[in-house]
Design a protein around this motif. Sequence first.
Motif, PDB file in Angstrom:
ATOM      1  N   GLY A  23       0.827  -1.191   0.000  1.00 36.15           N
ATOM      2  CA  GLY A  23       0.000   0.000   0.000  1.00 36.15           C
ATOM      3  C   GLY A  23       0.867   1.249   0.000  1.00 36.15           C
ATOM      4  N   ARG A  24       0.251   2.372  -0.379  1.00 35.82           N
ATOM      5  CA  ARG A  24       1.052   3.590  -0.430  1.00 35.82           C
ATOM      6  C   ARG A  24       1.530   3.973   0.972  1.00 35.82           C
ATOM      7  N   GLN A  25       0.737   3.591   1.978  1.00 41.61           N
ATOM      8  CA  GLN A  25       1.115   3.920   3.345  1.00 41.61           C
ATOM      9  C   GLN A  25       2.465   3.293   3.714  1.00 41.61           C
ATOM     10  N   GLU A  53      -9.155  14.108  -0.415  1.00 44.39           N
ATOM     11  CA  GLU A  53      -9.245  15.167  -1.435  1.00 44.39           C
ATOM     12  C   GLU A  53      -7.942  15.364  -2.188  1.00 44.39           C
ATOM     13  N   SER A  54      -6.817  15.296  -1.458  1.00 45.40           N
ATOM     14  CA  SER A  54      -5.584  15.682  -2.153  1.00 45.40           C
ATOM     15  C   SER A  54      -4.436  14.683  -2.023  1.00 45.40           C
ATOM     16  N   GLY A  55      -4.737  13.466  -1.665  1.00 46.18           N
ATOM     17  CA  GLY A  55      -3.671  12.463  -1.556  1.00 46.18           C
ATOM     18  C   GLY A  55      -2.786  12.758  -0.367  1.00 46.18           C
ATOM     19  N   ARG A 190       5.178  17.480 -14.642  1.00 45.07           N
ATOM     20  CA  ARG A 190       4.278  18.632 -14.658  1.00 45.07           C
ATOM     21  C   ARG A 190       3.612  18.871 -13.306  1.00 45.07           C
ATOM     22  N   SER A 191       3.403  17.807 -12.541  1.00 44.69           N
ATOM     23  CA  SER A 191       2.659  18.003 -11.290  1.00 44.69           C
ATOM     24  C   SER A 191       3.557  18.099 -10.060  1.00 44.69           C
ATOM     25  N   ARG A 192       4.877  17.868 -10.235  1.00 43.26           N
ATOM     26  CA  ARG A 192       5.735  17.858  -9.043  1.00 43.26           C
ATOM     27  C   ARG A 192       6.954  18.769  -9.127  1.00 43.26           C
TER      28      ARG A 192
HETATM   29  C1  LIG Z   1       3.402  17.943  -5.814  1.00 46.97           C
HETATM   30  S1  LIG Z   1       2.221  16.701  -5.650  1.00 46.97           S
HETATM   31  C2  LIG Z   1       1.739  16.767  -3.977  1.00 46.97           C
HETATM   32  C3  LIG Z   1       1.704  15.396  -3.345  1.00 46.97           C
HETATM   33  C4  LIG Z   1       0.521  14.549  -3.722  1.00 46.97           C
HETATM   34  N1  LIG Z   1      -0.640  14.881  -2.923  1.00 46.97           N
HETATM   35  C5  LIG Z   1       0.845  13.086  -3.605  1.00 46.97           C
HETATM   36  O1  LIG Z   1       0.087  12.355  -2.934  1.00 46.97           O
HETATM   37  O2  LIG Z   1       1.814  12.624  -4.191  1.00 46.97           O
HETATM   38  C6  LIG Z   1       0.905  17.422  -6.576  1.00 46.97           C
HETATM   39  C7  LIG Z   1      -0.366  16.606  -6.626  1.00 46.97           C
HETATM   40  O3  LIG Z   1      -1.045  16.659  -5.386  1.00 46.97           O
HETATM   41  C8  LIG Z   1      -2.450  16.778  -5.566  1.00 46.97           C
HETATM   42  N2  LIG Z   1      -2.865  18.071  -5.014  1.00 46.97           N
HETATM   43  C9  LIG Z   1      -2.075  19.111  -4.690  1.00 46.97           C
HETATM   44  N3  LIG Z   1      -2.785  20.128  -4.169  1.00 46.97           N
HETATM   45  C10 LIG Z   1      -4.069  19.728  -4.170  1.00 46.97           C
HETATM   46  C11 LIG Z   1      -5.302  20.342  -3.775  1.00 46.97           C
HETATM   47  N4  LIG Z   1      -5.353  21.561  -3.276  1.00 46.97           N
HETATM   48  N5  LIG Z   1      -6.436  19.617  -3.902  1.00 46.97           N
HETATM   49  C12 LIG Z   1      -6.412  18.378  -4.420  1.00 46.97           C
HETATM   50  N6  LIG Z   1      -5.283  17.756  -4.823  1.00 46.97           N
HETATM   51  C13 LIG Z   1      -4.129  18.416  -4.706  1.00 46.97           C
HETATM   52  C14 LIG Z   1      -2.683  16.690  -7.055  1.00 46.97           C
HETATM   53  O4  LIG Z   1      -2.922  15.355  -7.371  1.00 46.97           O
HETATM   54  C15 LIG Z   1      -1.364  17.138  -7.623  1.00 46.97           C
HETATM   55  O5  LIG Z   1      -1.111  16.643  -8.906  1.00 46.97           O
END
Ligand SMILES: C[S@@+](CC[C@H](N)C(=O)[O-])C[C@H]1O[C@@H](n2cnc3c(N)ncnc32)[C@H](O)[C@@H]1O
Length: 496
Positions: A23-25, A53-55, A190-192
């Motif tokens: 698991g990711r945990q 909501e945001s991982g 793009r996301s990190r």
């Molecule tokens: C730099 S990463 C942050 C870590 C990420 N939450 C993870 O579990 O790997 C960026 C990603 O986090 C999530 N994320 C960041 N800010 C968010 C927010 N305010 N609401 C929802 N998801 C968010 C999105 O999936 C985004 O692509």
Amino acid sequence: YHSSVSSPRRRVSPLQATKPRVGRQNRVQELLDWAKNTADIKAGGIELKSSPESGLGWFATRTIPANSVLLSVPSALVLSVEGTDGPPQVEKLVDRSIVRTLPWYARMSLYLHYLSEKDPTISGVNVQPWLDSLPAQFDTPLHWDSLKELQYPYMEVAVAKQKKDWEAYHRQVQGFLSWEDFVWGCECARSRAFSGAYSGGAFNPRIYVFTLLLVTLYVGLNLGTLEQAANGAGVVVSASILKDFVVPKLFKQQRYIICPVIDMANHQSIGSGGEVSFEYFANAYSLASSKEIPAGKEVTISYGQRSNDQLLQYYGFVEQDNPNDVYILPALREWDIETIEKKCGRKVAAGRLAKLERAGLLGSTVENAAVESNEEAANAAGGVVVKRGSGIDPAVLQALRALLSTDEEWSVASEAIGNFVEPVNSENERCARIAARTALEQELSKKATTLEEDETLLQRMESMKKATDASVEDFLAIQFRIEKKKLLQETIDRLR
Ligand SMILES: C[S@@+](CC[C@H](N)C(=O)[O-])C[C@H]1O[C@@H](n2cnc3c(N)ncnc32)[C@H](O)[C@@H]1O
């Protein structure tokens, strides 16, 4: 050579596929252990927790005073891409002539691929536990079967363009990695990644100590005056500062970095308590508090001024009441002039449209948008931009004043569109605002559902989350269109 983008929607990266499915945990614990014991990453006052909501994200374990360093990551550990070449690992995989044609995120994707498949070390540190902590899949629209539920044609254009561009880049490197792996890497990038004109190097105290020594010798041995010595020292010091600060800024040497562990910080446009910076003297990247953060609160950072278009397209989420959100209306040339004329009680006088056309104020057609080169979800079609912060584009109000001007107003303004920058009289202004409002109302009424219907639907979906088979994509689409409709409605209200 590759299947369509949308079919393997829930793909698992090869990284995870070859590993036992923990698991990711568990992987998070491995990441934290690695950060502490192997990578010399310092952390304090925060913990990594997961939210629906945001991982994953960083949360304060106690009240954190302003300006505290929460994480410090040696810069030797970051993945960095700058200029047009490299990184060197990528040039081991792909010929430099090809590397040069690729944008930064494609090169970062190849770099991630190199680390996962060839050698997982950065500056002699094995970063496998960090690689394992990366998300296995993305929920961005690139993977959706249909974007219709967004009720925002502009996004369809933007994603079609993204797909076309990424396919073209992948064609250059398809011998080295599959489409799925390439996309996965691009999306991680793009996301990190953070970007900025970062300093050319770290602080090197030796230069300064050496200079001080020279000055002491120079003056001590009576070779010259202190002033002469100081001038010499000034040159050394400023040349070094030039190299580190000025040159990279001047030549826009944009640098993109992914910083392990700090990359777990989530985004908040306004009011985030965290800040990422490069600590010149420590030669490390840090996550620090920019204000006091109460215990238990998430430590968020701002990814920059991102609209929901950008957040959804490249990060896979939607921010509520996003102050940087925009709405791209069709270009002026596509507006329903007849209805506008009716609502204003004025006719567009002969020749006005042609004048606006020559001034480049009518925009192009949506179809043309796809052919233009535009990396961001920006506005290639010359559509009318509405911003949450500032409302409708002032240039459009200017164009509407000119468009709807009577012959008298037009001649008072010397028949020059430039003279419509400011309101010319209250009646003309009223017409311009009615015109803008009409376009916004028509846009809103074209939607398949109303704001109220969407809000009810979202509530229902949330309350039955477990019972329904609603996917992440369904939720995102509804959240997205709710935010867009709110923005349209707000702008309409402001124009009353
Ligand atoms: C730099 S990463 C942050 C870590 C990420 N939450 C993870 O579990 O790997 C960026 C990603 O986090 C999530 N994320 C960041 N800010 C968010 C927010 N305010 N609401 C929802 N998801 C968010 C999105 O999936 C985004 O692509």
